[in-house]
Design a protein around this motif. Structure first.
Motif, mmCIF file in Angstrom:
data_model
loop_
_atom_site.group_PDB
_atom_site.id
_atom_site.type_symbol
_atom_site.label_atom_id
_atom_site.label_comp_id
_atom_site.label_asym_id
_atom_site.label_seq_id
_atom_site.Cartn_x
_atom_site.Cartn_y
_atom_site.Cartn_z
ATOM 1 N N TRP A 40 15.498 12.657 -0.410
ATOM 2 C CA TRP A 40 15.902 10.922 0.412
ATOM 3 C C TRP A 40 14.972 10.502 0.873
ATOM 4 C CZ3 TRP A 40 19.289 8.537 -1.402
ATOM 5 C CH2 TRP A 40 20.251 8.873 -2.817
ATOM 6 N N ILE A 41 14.397 10.993 2.443
ATOM 7 C CA ILE A 41 12.642 9.973 3.064
ATOM 8 C C ILE A 41 12.021 8.867 2.439
ATOM 9 C CG2 ILE A 41 11.993 10.641 5.003
ATOM 10 C CD1 ILE A 41 12.976 12.829 5.803
ATOM 11 N N VAL A 42 12.037 10.116 1.501
ATOM 12 C CA VAL A 42 10.602 9.150 0.871
ATOM 13 C C VAL A 42 11.669 7.765 -0.118
ATOM 14 C CG1 VAL A 42 9.822 8.913 -0.916
ATOM 15 C CG2 VAL A 42 9.237 11.242 0.133
ATOM 16 N N ARG A 43 12.796 8.596 -0.297
ATOM 17 C CA ARG A 43 13.716 7.172 -1.379
ATOM 18 C C ARG A 43 13.879 6.012 -0.587
ATOM 19 N NH1 ARG A 43 18.299 10.997 -4.556
ATOM 20 N NH2 ARG A 43 16.760 11.511 -6.352
ATOM 21 N N LEU A 44 13.944 6.583 0.516
ATOM 22 C CA LEU A 44 14.966 5.553 1.844
ATOM 23 C C LEU A 44 13.466 5.072 2.429
ATOM 24 C CD1 LEU A 44 17.371 7.402 4.312
ATOM 25 C CD2 LEU A 44 17.075 4.927 2.683
ATOM 26 N N VAL A 45 12.387 5.313 2.573
ATOM 27 C CA VAL A 45 10.764 4.509 2.580
ATOM 28 C C VAL A 45 10.722 3.603 2.155
ATOM 29 C CG1 VAL A 45 8.435 5.196 3.180
ATOM 30 C CG2 VAL A 45 10.090 6.117 4.078
ATOM 31 N N LEU A 46 10.732 3.890 0.728
ATOM 32 C CA LEU A 46 10.805 3.705 -0.380
ATOM 33 C C LEU A 46 11.299 2.037 -1.241
ATOM 34 C CD1 LEU A 46 9.686 6.050 -3.747
ATOM 35 C CD2 LEU A 46 7.978 4.234 -2.752
ATOM 36 N N LEU A 95 0.709 -1.389 0.120
ATOM 37 C CA LEU A 95 -0.026 0.243 0.053
ATOM 38 C C LEU A 95 0.620 1.079 -0.025
ATOM 39 C CD1 LEU A 95 -2.887 -0.867 2.753
ATOM 40 C CD2 LEU A 95 -3.027 -0.430 -0.345
ATOM 41 N N ILE A 96 2.293 1.528 1.017
ATOM 42 C CA ILE A 96 3.271 2.535 0.886
ATOM 43 C C ILE A 96 3.231 2.776 -0.623
ATOM 44 C CG2 ILE A 96 5.141 3.076 1.185
ATOM 45 C CD1 ILE A 96 4.826 2.122 3.587
ATOM 46 N N MET A 97 3.489 1.547 -1.209
ATOM 47 C CA MET A 97 4.227 2.183 -2.855
ATOM 48 C C MET A 97 2.935 1.969 -3.986
ATOM 49 S SD MET A 97 6.808 -1.663 -3.721
ATOM 50 C CE MET A 97 5.687 -2.840 -2.591
ATOM 51 N N LEU A 98 1.415 1.467 -3.455
ATOM 52 C CA LEU A 98 0.845 2.279 -4.263
ATOM 53 C C LEU A 98 0.839 3.200 -4.026
ATOM 54 C CD1 LEU A 98 -1.954 1.400 -5.959
ATOM 55 C CD2 LEU A 98 -3.296 1.074 -3.777
ATOM 56 N N LEU A 99 0.881 3.962 -2.759
ATOM 57 C CA LEU A 99 0.586 5.721 -2.353
ATOM 58 C C LEU A 99 1.349 6.858 -3.371
ATOM 59 C CD1 LEU A 99 -0.961 8.026 -1.622
ATOM 60 C CD2 LEU A 99 0.324 7.174 0.886
ATOM 61 N N TYR A 100 2.890 5.693 -3.610
ATOM 62 C CA TYR A 100 3.942 6.489 -3.500
ATOM 63 C C TYR A 100 3.125 6.399 -5.783
ATOM 64 C CZ TYR A 100 8.491 6.793 -6.912
ATOM 65 O OH TYR A 100 9.398 7.548 -7.450
ATOM 66 N N LEU A 101 3.312 4.999 -6.574
ATOM 67 C CA LEU A 101 2.098 5.161 -7.776
ATOM 68 C C LEU A 101 1.796 5.820 -7.946
ATOM 69 C CD1 LEU A 101 2.416 0.974 -8.565
ATOM 70 C CD2 LEU A 101 4.067 3.017 -9.047
ATOM 71 N N VAL A 102 0.789 6.464 -7.194
ATOM 72 C CA VAL A 102 -0.159 7.325 -7.532
ATOM 73 C C VAL A 102 0.267 9.227 -7.715
ATOM 74 C CG1 VAL A 102 -2.417 8.842 -6.527
ATOM 75 C CG2 VAL A 102 -2.331 5.480 -6.852
ATOM 76 N N VAL A 103 1.340 8.954 -6.414
ATOM 77 C CA VAL A 103 1.721 10.550 -7.088
ATOM 78 C C VAL A 103 2.681 10.318 -8.008
ATOM 79 C CG1 VAL A 103 3.565 12.499 -5.033
ATOM 80 C CG2 VAL A 103 1.440 10.797 -3.906
ATOM 81 N N ALA A 129 -5.849 -0.162 -11.673
ATOM 82 C CA ALA A 129 -5.141 -0.639 -12.097
ATOM 83 C C ALA A 129 -5.057 0.249 -13.218
ATOM 84 C CB ALA A 129 -5.345 -2.101 -12.026
ATOM 85 N N ALA A 130 -6.210 -0.062 -13.819
ATOM 86 C CA ALA A 130 -6.206 0.681 -15.520
ATOM 87 C C ALA A 130 -5.788 2.172 -15.393
ATOM 88 C CB ALA A 130 -7.545 0.942 -15.520
ATOM 89 N N VAL A 131 -6.116 2.953 -14.356
ATOM 90 C CA VAL A 131 -5.626 3.818 -14.457
ATOM 91 C C VAL A 131 -4.377 4.614 -14.106
ATOM 92 C CG1 VAL A 131 -5.804 6.525 -13.318
ATOM 93 C CG2 VAL A 131 -7.743 5.260 -13.495
ATOM 94 N N LEU A 132 -3.552 3.605 -13.224
ATOM 95 C CA LEU A 132 -2.171 3.767 -13.567
ATOM 96 C C LEU A 132 -1.541 2.880 -14.730
ATOM 97 C CD1 LEU A 132 -1.805 2.634 -9.510
ATOM 98 C CD2 LEU A 132 -0.961 4.914 -10.668
ATOM 99 N N ASN A 175 3.887 12.397 -12.906
ATOM 100 C CA ASN A 175 4.546 12.564 -15.191
ATOM 101 C C ASN A 175 3.771 12.739 -15.511
ATOM 102 O OD1 ASN A 175 6.610 10.956 -13.224
ATOM 103 N ND2 ASN A 175 5.560 8.844 -14.622
ATOM 104 N N LEU A 176 2.660 13.034 -15.461
ATOM 105 C CA LEU A 176 1.716 13.886 -16.245
ATOM 106 C C LEU A 176 1.782 15.642 -16.399
ATOM 107 C CD1 LEU A 176 -1.491 11.730 -15.456
ATOM 108 C CD2 LEU A 176 -0.265 11.282 -17.151
#
Length: 235
Positions: free
Chosen positions: A78-84, A33-41, A215-218, A46-47
């Motif tokens: 870097w905090i975001v990167r380390l969490v990811l 779920l953490i990675m999913l939140l990152y993917l949405v952001v 899944a479709a939106v991402l 990217n858009l």
């Protein structure tokens, strides 16, 4: 007479959680779920490429200064990167160990023909491998510039993206990875909901709909960038 000293200690709660199958599934669900939140952001960011180099480069610059002046330059990033990184490692290790545990639990010989792994299981296993390899390539391409084509330009992410998606292999790698990501999210979100106790019978249809929509939106959101570069919409 000397008193005997107890050397045996109960394992910590963290150790007990990590050693149990339920604990590993919970860790997989939370890290997923953490990675999913990152993917949405990340997709939303990217858009911004559709609004031109100024908007996209400005967003990339903001990522490095967010949190200032409370945080030092790039500390928040870097905090975001380390969490990811922690989420990815915990997710991958838990998945691998659960897979090995499942194999050991199976009988060595079957009276009947061994059943084939489900489509979802194969999708998660091989999709995870594809995504892990893609993450390495993506970092080497657009973060460090090690494998970047056309000459990596630090501080010019818009041009770097254009360079990557101006090559056939850059498009193939990215699109295949995003299709794998979509399938991974579709099944992963559903599995996480089940693990965390949200997957009740009354919510089954709603959860499946949310998983499919996410899944479709991402997938469409991420794939739209290389398609836009290939077609000249973004140049």
């Amino acid at each position: 007479m000397a008193l005997a000293t107890r050397t045996d200690r109960r394992p910590s709660m963290t150790r007990t959680l990590w050693d149990s199958s339920v604990g590993k599934k919970t860790i997989m669900a939370v890290s997923g779920l953490i990675m999913l939140l990152y993917l949405v952001v990340h997709m939303v960011g990217n858009l911004k490429i559709f609004f031109g180099p100024g908007e996209f480069n400005g967003y990339a610059h903001w990522l490095r200064v967010m949190g200032e002046p409370f945080l030092h330059h790039e500390w928040a990033l870097w905090i975001v990167r380390l969490v990811l990184v922690a989420a990815v490692v915990l997710h991958a290790v838990s998945a691998y160990q659960l897979s090995r545990r499942d194999l050991r639990a199976r009988p060595s010989k079957y009276v009947h023909r061994k059943p084939r792994a489900s489509y979802a299981t194969n999708t998660m296993r091989y999709g995870g491998i594809i995504l892990a390899l893609f993450i390495v390539w993506h970092i080497l391409d657009l973060t460090t510039g090690t494998v970047h084509s056309g000459g990596f330009q630090s501080g010019h992410p818009y041009q770097n993206v254009i360079d990557t998606f101006s090559t056939w292999y850059g498009n193939v790698i990215y699109i295949v990875a995003m299709l794998a990501m979509g399938l991974h999210v579709q099944h992963g979100f559903w599995s996480a909901a089940q693990t965390l106790g949200a997957g009740r019978a009354t919510r089954e249809r709603a959860l499946k709909t949310i998983a499919n929509v996410l899944a479709a939106v991402l997938t469409l959101g991420f794939v739209s960038v290389p398609v836009a570069v290939m077609t000249g919409v973004v140049s």
